[in-house]
Design a protein around this motif. Structure first.
Motif, mmCIF file in Angstrom:
data_model
loop_
_atom_site.group_PDB
_atom_site.id
_atom_site.type_symbol
_atom_site.label_atom_id
_atom_site.label_comp_id
_atom_site.label_asym_id
_atom_site.label_seq_id
_atom_site.Cartn_x
_atom_site.Cartn_y
_atom_site.Cartn_z
ATOM 1 N N ARG A 110 0.839 -1.202 0.000
ATOM 2 C CA ARG A 110 0.000 0.000 0.000
ATOM 3 C C ARG A 110 0.875 1.254 0.000
ATOM 4 N NH1 ARG A 110 -2.348 -0.670 4.592
ATOM 5 N NH2 ARG A 110 -1.260 0.898 5.796
ATOM 6 N N ARG A 111 1.895 1.257 0.857
ATOM 7 C CA ARG A 111 2.792 2.418 0.907
ATOM 8 C C ARG A 111 3.505 2.620 -0.440
ATOM 9 N NH1 ARG A 111 3.787 0.175 6.118
ATOM 10 N NH2 ARG A 111 5.654 -0.906 5.369
ATOM 11 N N VAL A 162 1.215 4.207 -3.060
ATOM 12 C CA VAL A 162 1.076 5.652 -2.837
ATOM 13 C C VAL A 162 2.319 6.379 -3.354
ATOM 14 C CG1 VAL A 162 0.929 7.459 -1.076
ATOM 15 C CG2 VAL A 162 -0.491 5.406 -0.866
ATOM 16 N N PRO A 213 -4.091 8.013 -4.057
ATOM 17 C CA PRO A 213 -4.548 8.406 -2.724
ATOM 18 C C PRO A 213 -4.486 7.204 -1.781
ATOM 19 C CG PRO A 213 -6.096 9.131 -4.422
ATOM 20 C CD PRO A 213 -5.129 8.209 -5.090
ATOM 21 N N GLU A 214 -4.291 7.455 -0.526
ATOM 22 C CA GLU A 214 -4.168 6.379 0.466
ATOM 23 C C GLU A 214 -5.376 5.448 0.436
ATOM 24 O OE1 GLU A 214 -2.409 4.174 3.468
ATOM 25 O OE2 GLU A 214 -1.512 5.984 2.589
ATOM 26 N N ALA A 218 -5.218 3.164 -2.620
ATOM 27 C CA ALA A 218 -4.159 2.166 -2.443
ATOM 28 C C ALA A 218 -4.580 1.093 -1.458
ATOM 29 C CB ALA A 218 -2.875 2.850 -1.972
ATOM 30 N N LYS A 249 -2.966 6.024 -12.398
ATOM 31 C CA LYS A 249 -4.178 6.609 -11.814
ATOM 32 C C LYS A 249 -5.409 6.252 -12.643
ATOM 33 C CE LYS A 249 -2.091 10.437 -9.269
ATOM 34 N NZ LYS A 249 -2.063 11.899 -9.040
#
Length: 480
Positions: A305-306, A309, A315-316, A319, A343
Motif C-alpha cells: 500500500r505504501r 502511494v 490516494p491512500e 491504495a 491513476k
C-alpha cells in the motif's frame, strides 16, 4: 468510576493444505459427512501420526509474516479433554514450546496506528464438528462429522494490547488479510477456516493490574467480534458499577439476541493435563529452512500500500482498496505498468472491473478481461483514439468477447473525430440553434460551456475528441 477494556484475541486459522496434519485424508470442505476420515484422524488404537511438512511450511510463513521469532525446536503436546467431536479424547497441539513467539501486527483505527503484540503462533489439529440441526431426530440427538478432525490449524495469540472493540475488529480483519495474502488459508469464515476467541476484562482507567476476564468463544465474523465485545464490556461495566464481581468464565455470543451467555467456567492450563506427545519427535526447524520460507513471502499488504502511494501517486484510500486482496493488487499492478497511467488504471479497476466481479459474484481469476487488455484500452483513451464514453462501450464488448480493444475500435469505426474542420462545423450548427444559451454565455454565464460541449458531442455521435471540442468551443464562444 471509568473503566478501560483490556482485550486479547486467539485466532484459529485452518491451513490451506490438501491433506490433514497427521494423515493423508483430504481437507476438502463440503464432502459428505465422515468420508474424509481414516484410522489415524479417527484416533483408532495402534495408529501413529506423521507430520505434514507443508503444514509446517505454512505455519512458518505465517509466523515470519507476523514478525515472530521462530524457535529452532518446538514440541507437540497432548491437550486432554473429553467432547464428542474429539475422537482421541485429546487434541495434538503445542503448549510450553510453541513454534514461534514475540511477533506483532500493526493496525489502524480512526486514522491512528497501533502495534499489537503477538504472544505466540503454534500448530495443532482441528476437532470434528457437532451437528445439532437438520436431522429427523435433531430434537433429541446430535450428530458428529469427523471430516474436519485433523485439519491443520495454527493458533495466533495476541497480547492483551487492544482497548476497544474497534481495535479488535481492525486486528482481526488485518490479520485475515495477511494470512490470505501469503496463501496459507482461504480465510472463509462461513466455512470455519478462520475462527476467533476473544478475552476481555475491565480495569479502572489508569490502573496497570488486569481485571477478571471472560472468554468469548467461536466468533466467526468481524462484525460478531465487535458486537460481542461491545455487549460484554457493557455487561461487565454494569456489574462493576453495582459493586459486583465479574466471574471468570467462557461465554457464547448469540447474534440474534446480540448478547453473550455463560457456557462454562474458564479452564486453566492444568485442567487440560498437557504433556509432550509421545508419538511425535520434537519439531526441528533450521535456519536454512526459515530463510527459504522468508524468501518465498510476497510483499505484504501494508508495504505494498505504501509503495502504491509513493510509486503510483495513488490516494491512500485507493491504495488501501487495491491492496486489500493479493489477486486484485497483482491485477492492478500488471495493468498499470503496461498502460503507464497508474491513476487511470486504478479508476477503471475500482469501478468497472470490480463492478463485474460483484455482478457475477466471481473472483478476479475468472474475470474475462486480462489486465493487459485493460491496459490497451486505457492507452487508447490516453492517445486520443477513443473517448472515455466510447471506452466504456468497448469495455463491455471486450468483457463479453475477450477480443483485443484496438481491433474492436478499428472494426467498428469507433475512433474519435479529430478533424477540426468537421468539429467547427458542428459547433456552428449547435450555436445557431442555441441562441438563448449563446446570449447568456456572452453575458457572462460561462458555466454554459458544459452545455455546449455536451451538444457538440451529441451532434457528432459522441465520436468527437472531448479535448478538441473544449478547446475549439472556447475559442469560438470567447471570440468577440
Amino acid at each position: 468510576m471509568e473503566y478501560e477494556p483490556v482485550i486479547g484475541l486467539e485466532v484459529h486459522c485452518q491451513l490451506l493444505t490438501d491433506s490433514k496434519i497427521f494423515c493423508g485424508c483430504s481437507t476438502r470442505f463440503g464432502a459428505p459427512a465422515n468420508t474424509n476420515v481414516c484410522p489415524v484422524c479417527l484416533g483408532m488404537p495402534g495408529t501413529l501420526p506423521v507430520l505434514n511438512r507443508r503444514s509446517v511450511e505454512y505455519a512458518l510463513r505465517s509466523a515470519l509474516a507476523l514478525g515472530c521469532r521462530v524457535d529452532p525446536v518446538s514440541v507437540f503436546a497432548r491437550k486432554n479433554y473429553f467432547y464428542p467431536d474429539l475422537p482421541k479424547g485429546y487434541q495434538i497441539s503445542m503448549y510450553d514450546r510453541p513454534l514461534a513467539v514475540q511477533g506483532h501486527l500493526d493496525i489502524e483505527t480512526g486514522g491512528l496506528s497501533k502495534r499489537v503484540g503477538i504472544t505466540r503462533v503454534h500448530m495443532e489439529e482441528d476437532a470434528g464438528k457437532m451437528l445439532h440441526e437438520g436431522f429427523p431426530d435433531s430434537d433429541r440427538s446430535s450428530h458428529v462429522d469427523f471430516n474436519r478432525s485433523g485439519v491443520p490449524l495454527i493458533e495466533i495469540v495476541s497480547e492483551p494490547d487492544m482497548r476497544s472493540p474497534e481495535e479488535a475488529h481492525a486486528y482481526y480483519s488485518t490479520l485475515r488479510t495477511i494470512l490470505v495474502y501469503i496463501g496459507v488459508t482461504d480465510g472463509n469464515m462461513e466455512e470455519g477456516s478462520l475462527r476467533c476467541d476473544a478475552n476481555v476484562s475491565l480495569r479502572p482507567r489508569g490502573r496497570k493490574e488486569f481485571g477478571t476476564k471472560a472468554e468469548l468463544k467461536n466468533l466467526n465474523s468481524f462484525k460478531f467480534v465487535q458486537h460481542a465485545l461491545e455487549y460484554e464490556i457493557r455487561r461487565q461495566t454494569d456489574r462493576l458499577s453495582r459493586g459486583e464481581k465479574v466471574t471468570q468464565e467462557t461465554r457464547l455470543y448469540d447474534p440474534a439476541e446480540d448478547r453473550t451467555a455463560p457456557m462454562r467456567s474458564k479452564e486453566e492450563a492444568h485442567d487440560y493435563r498437557y504433556f509432550p506427545e509421545p508419538d511425535l519427535l520434537p519439531l526441528q526447524v533450521n535456519d536454512e529452512w526459515i530463510e527459504e520460507v522468508r524468501r518465498g513471502l510476497p510483499e505484504l499488504p501494508a508495504a505494498r500500500r505504501r509503495r502504491f502511494v509513493a510509486d503510483y501517486g495513488l490516494p491512500e484510500q485507493d491504495a488501501a482498496l487495491l491492496t486489500s486482496d493479493r489477486a486484485l493488487a497483482d491485477y492492478y499492478e500488471t495493468a498499470a505498468r503496461a498502460a503507464k497511467n497508474p491513476k487511470a488504471v486504478a479508476n477503471w479497476v475500482m469501478t468497472e472491473v470490480l463492478r463485474k466481479v460483484k455482478e457475477e459474484k466471481t473472483g478476479l481469476d475468472r474475470v474475462h478481461l486480462p489486465p493487459e487488455r485493460l491496459a490497451v484500452l486505457v492507452r487508447l483513451v490516453d492517445e486520443g483514439v477513443i473517448s472515455g464514453k466510447i471506452a466504456k462501450e468497448v469495455f463491455e464488448t471486450i468483457y463479453a468477447t475477450g477480443r483485443d480493444p484496438a481491433e474492436i475500435v478499428r472494426e467498428q469505426g469507433l475512433s474519435q473525430v479529430t478533424d477540426e474542420g468537421a468539429i467547427r462545423e458542428a459547433i456552428e450548427k449547435v450555436i445557431a440553434r442555441s441562441q438563448p444559451q449563446y446570449a447568456q454565455y456572452k453575458a457572462g454565464k460561462t458555466a454554459l460551456l458544459g452545455y455546449f460541449v455536451g451538444q457538440v458531442l451529441k451532434a457528432t455521435g459522441g465520436m468527437a475528441s472531448p479535448t478538441l471540442v473544449n478547446r475549439l468551443l472556447k475559442e469560438r464562444l470567447d471570440r468577440s
